[in-house]
Design a protein around this motif. Structure first.
Motif, PDB file in Angstrom:
ATOM      1  N   THR A  57      -8.336  -0.684  -8.555  1.00 34.18           N
ATOM      2  CA  THR A  57      -7.973  -1.147  -7.221  1.00 34.18           C
ATOM      3  C   THR A  57      -6.638  -1.885  -7.210  1.00 34.18           C
ATOM      4  O   THR A  57      -6.226  -2.411  -6.197  1.00 34.18           O
ATOM      5  CB  THR A  57      -9.064  -2.065  -6.645  1.00 34.18           C
TER       6      THR A  57
ATOM      7  N   LYS B  37      -5.593   5.290   7.625  1.00 36.25           N
ATOM      8  CA  LYS B  37      -4.944   4.793   6.393  1.00 36.25           C
ATOM      9  C   LYS B  37      -3.766   3.895   6.726  1.00 36.25           C
ATOM     10  O   LYS B  37      -3.589   2.852   6.120  1.00 36.25           O
ATOM     11  CB  LYS B  37      -4.468   5.946   5.519  1.00 36.25           C
TER      12      LYS B  37
ATOM     13  N   ASN C  51      -3.364   6.477  -1.316  1.00 33.64           N
ATOM     14  CA  ASN C  51      -4.287   7.220  -0.481  1.00 33.64           C
ATOM     15  C   ASN C  51      -3.648   8.551  -0.128  1.00 33.64           C
ATOM     16  O   ASN C  51      -2.616   8.585   0.515  1.00 33.64           O
ATOM     17  CB  ASN C  51      -4.573   6.423   0.801  1.00 33.64           C
TER      18      ASN C  51
ATOM     19  N   GLU D 134      -3.288   5.292  -7.395  1.00 34.54           N
ATOM     20  CA  GLU D 134      -4.596   4.726  -7.693  1.00 34.54           C
ATOM     21  C   GLU D 134      -5.528   5.733  -8.357  1.00 34.54           C
ATOM     22  O   GLU D 134      -5.645   6.865  -7.926  1.00 34.54           O
ATOM     23  CB  GLU D 134      -5.212   4.227  -6.386  1.00 34.54           C
TER      24      GLU D 134
ATOM     25  N   VAL E  87      -3.581  12.063   1.855  1.00 33.06           N
ATOM     26  CA  VAL E  87      -4.083  12.690   3.079  1.00 33.06           C
ATOM     27  C   VAL E  87      -3.539  14.117   3.133  1.00 33.06           C
ATOM     28  O   VAL E  87      -2.328  14.322   3.081  1.00 33.06           O
ATOM     29  CB  VAL E  87      -3.624  11.903   4.338  1.00 33.06           C
TER      30      VAL E  87
ATOM     31  N   ILE F  79       0.739   5.402   0.718  1.00 37.10           N
ATOM     32  CA  ILE F  79       0.033   6.518   1.341  1.00 37.10           C
ATOM     33  C   ILE F  79       0.839   7.777   1.046  1.00 37.10           C
ATOM     34  O   ILE F  79       2.068   7.782   1.157  1.00 37.10           O
ATOM     35  CB  ILE F  79      -0.106   6.309   2.861  1.00 37.10           C
TER      36      ILE F  79
ATOM     37  N   GLU G 190      -5.008   0.571   8.054  1.00 36.96           N
ATOM     38  CA  GLU G 190      -6.019  -0.064   7.222  1.00 36.96           C
ATOM     39  C   GLU G 190      -5.731  -1.534   6.945  1.00 36.96           C
ATOM     40  O   GLU G 190      -6.636  -2.355   6.881  1.00 36.96           O
ATOM     41  CB  GLU G 190      -6.098   0.694   5.890  1.00 36.96           C
TER      42      GLU G 190
ATOM     43  N   PRO H   3       0.826  -1.217   0.000  1.00 41.21           N
ATOM     44  CA  PRO H   3       0.000   0.000   0.000  1.00 41.21           C
ATOM     45  C   PRO H   3       0.859   1.265   0.000  1.00 41.21           C
ATOM     46  O   PRO H   3       1.911   1.306   0.629  1.00 41.21           O
ATOM     47  CB  PRO H   3      -0.794  -0.086   1.301  1.00 41.21           C
TER      48      PRO H   3
END
Length: 186
Positions: free
Chosen positions: A72, A95, A77, A67, A79, A46, A98, A44
């Motif tokens: 997906t 996040k 992500n 993304e 922020v 972030i 997650e 992932p």
């Protein structure tokens, strides 16, 4: 570092900030390299943006790898924050937590001695295993970067390079992932 336990965190590599920092093109390139590796290995991603109204959004080369709505297969992500550390930002802790079992955070971004440092210190305090990618962080001045890295190391962060991250995430040669990602450094 283990790809199944890691998240990649890109701190504040923004349109109006990165040109003022040392080696901006190298930092963008190294962040893109790590996002590409993360996307391929299911790590992932972030991203934080410090006061985007004033400093702009994440550098286009990086944001293009993140993304897209309905896609997906990639991380990404974003922020927004006004605090120097990402921890107090709305939604950041959610996040980072997650994905269960992802207790390692690989950190890149700017500025090394401010937002990167404060986020790393807070992540360590929260029990995370933190890896700071020395060739993917920067500050406006070299001495600020050096002292920021030293302070993070003293606090328990491990200082690594982008290639160390890639090879540790891969673990073995001869896989399709190895062939694809190792081609990025040739």
């Amino acid at each position: 570092m283990d790809a199944t336990r890691s998240s990649l965190l890109i701190i504040d590599v923004q349109e109006k900030l990165y040109p003022a920092c040392e080696a901006p093109d190298q930092i963008i390139s190294n962040c893109c390299f790590l996002v590409t590796c993360a996307n391929r290995l299911g790590v992932p991603v972030i991203v934080t943006e410090q006061y985007p109204k004033g400093l702009g959004h994440t550098a286009k080369a990086i944001s293009d790898l993140l993304e897209k709505p309905g896609d997906t297969s990639k991380g990404g992500n974003v922020v927004s924050k006004v605090s120097f550390s990402a921890i107090p930002a709305d939604g950041f802790v959610e996040k980072i937590e997650e994905s269960p079992g992802r207790d390692q955070v690989v950190v890149t971004g700017m500025e090394t001695h401010v937002c990167v440092l404060q986020t790393v210190m807070d992540l360590i305090e929260r029990g995370r295993e933190v890896y700071v990618v020395a060739d993917a962080v920067t500050s406006r001045s070299g001495h600020d970067k050096i002292f920021g890295l030293e302070r993070m190391r003293d606090a328990g962060a491990k200082i690594v390079t982008r290639e160390s991250v890639m090879f540790e995430w891969l673990r073995v040669a001869g896989t399709p992932e190895f062939k694809e990602l190792s081609a990025l450094i040739k």
